[in-house]
Design an enzyme around this catalytic site. Structure first.
Site, mmCIF file in Angstrom:
data_model
loop_
_atom_site.group_PDB
_atom_site.id
_atom_site.type_symbol
_atom_site.label_atom_id
_atom_site.label_comp_id
_atom_site.label_asym_id
_atom_site.label_seq_id
_atom_site.Cartn_x
_atom_site.Cartn_y
_atom_site.Cartn_z
ATOM 1 C CB CYS A 79 -20.517 -12.050 103.467
ATOM 2 S SG CYS A 79 -21.363 -11.450 104.905
ATOM 3 C CG HIS A 169 -17.358 -8.430 103.813
ATOM 4 N ND1 HIS A 169 -17.979 -8.240 102.604
ATOM 5 C CD2 HIS A 169 -18.343 -8.696 104.693
ATOM 6 C CE1 HIS A 169 -19.282 -8.367 102.743
ATOM 7 N NE2 HIS A 169 -19.531 -8.644 104.006
ATOM 8 C CD GLU A 171 -15.324 -8.154 100.232
ATOM 9 O OE1 GLU A 171 -14.796 -9.167 100.733
ATOM 10 O OE2 GLU A 171 -16.499 -7.820 100.464
HETATM 11 N N1 GLN Z 1 -26.930 -10.511 106.044
HETATM 12 C C1 GLN Z 1 -26.682 -10.747 104.655
HETATM 13 C C2 GLN Z 1 -27.539 -11.897 104.129
HETATM 14 O O1 GLN Z 1 -28.116 -12.584 104.883
HETATM 15 C C3 GLN Z 1 -25.215 -11.055 104.411
HETATM 16 C C4 GLN Z 1 -24.396 -9.859 104.831
HETATM 17 C C5 GLN Z 1 -23.209 -9.610 103.974
HETATM 18 O O2 GLN Z 1 -23.019 -10.171 102.887
HETATM 19 N N2 GLN Z 1 -22.422 -8.669 104.428
HETATM 20 O O3 GLN Z 1 -27.611 -12.084 102.944
#
Ligand code: GLN
Length: 192
Positions: A79, A169, A171
């Site tokens: 992410c 995610h 995890e």
């Molecule tokens: N929206 C976050 C970003 O742009 C990422 C979201 C996340 O890691 N769950 O950094």
């Protein structure tokens, strides 16, 4: 084998729990002296990439981590972590490590309602659970990078050499498949 988990912000504890479940040692990277300890692989967790990017610099850990990635240390980036690795961001000139030749779109599913769960195929792993939280997806991958998973036509997992970038995610779900894949990369790298 020891994994360093970037722990300046975001969902790092959940990654540590996954590693514990798999019987693998890890420690938290919070300050530059933590990088004096030897480690074989790196996890960049989800969170807020803008905040993490700033902290990497102010805590003086950016350069060392970037050179470890460039030298081939296996990285699992989830992410916001994927945003840190991306060489380009869609409609955004920000670059953090910029070590993975992909273009990543932040908040690609919208900012507020962009959280969802699905199960999809991941190359080599079969169907796995995928939890997305204000997630990015990968708009473009360069020919040297390999696409590993797509959801509704959007790329949500890719690998480039030692770098595994995932927009969901792993995890947060029961499946340990993504972490096991990463640990296989770590084992391969340390036996070279
Ligand atoms: N929206 C976050 C970003 O742009 C990422 C979201 C996340 O890691 N769950 O950094």
């Amino acid at each position: 084998m020891t994994i360093g988990v970037l722990a300046v912000q975001g969902a790092f504890i959940e990654h540590e729990k996954m590693l514990e479940k798999l019987g693998v040692d890890c420690f938290e990277i919070r300050k530059s002296s933590d990088l004096d300890r030897p480690f074989d692989g790196l996890i960049l967790p989800g969170g807020e990439s803008t905040v993490m990017g700033k902290l990497l610099h102010s805590l003086n850990i950016f350069d060392t981590l970037k050179s470890k990635i460039l030298q081939g240390m296996p990285v699992l980036a989830t992410c916001a972590g994927l945003i840190l690795l991306a060489e380009h961001l869609t409609e955004d000139s920000t670059v953090h490590f910029g070590t993975m030749p992909v273009t990543v779109k932040r908040n690609a599913y919208g900012r507020q309602l962009g959280s969802f769960y699905t199960e999809e195929n991941f190359k080599g792993l079969g169907k796995i659970p995928m939890t997305f939280i204000r997630a990015p997806y990968i708009d473009k991958v360069s020919p040297e990078a390999e696409i590993l998973a797509t959801v509704d036509g959007n790329i949500v997992g890719a690998r480039y050499k030692n770098q595994l970038g995932i927009s969901f995610h792993p995890e947060l779900d029961e499946s340990t498949a993504i972490h096991e894949l990463f640990l296989t990369m770590v084992k391969g790298a340390s036996s070279n």
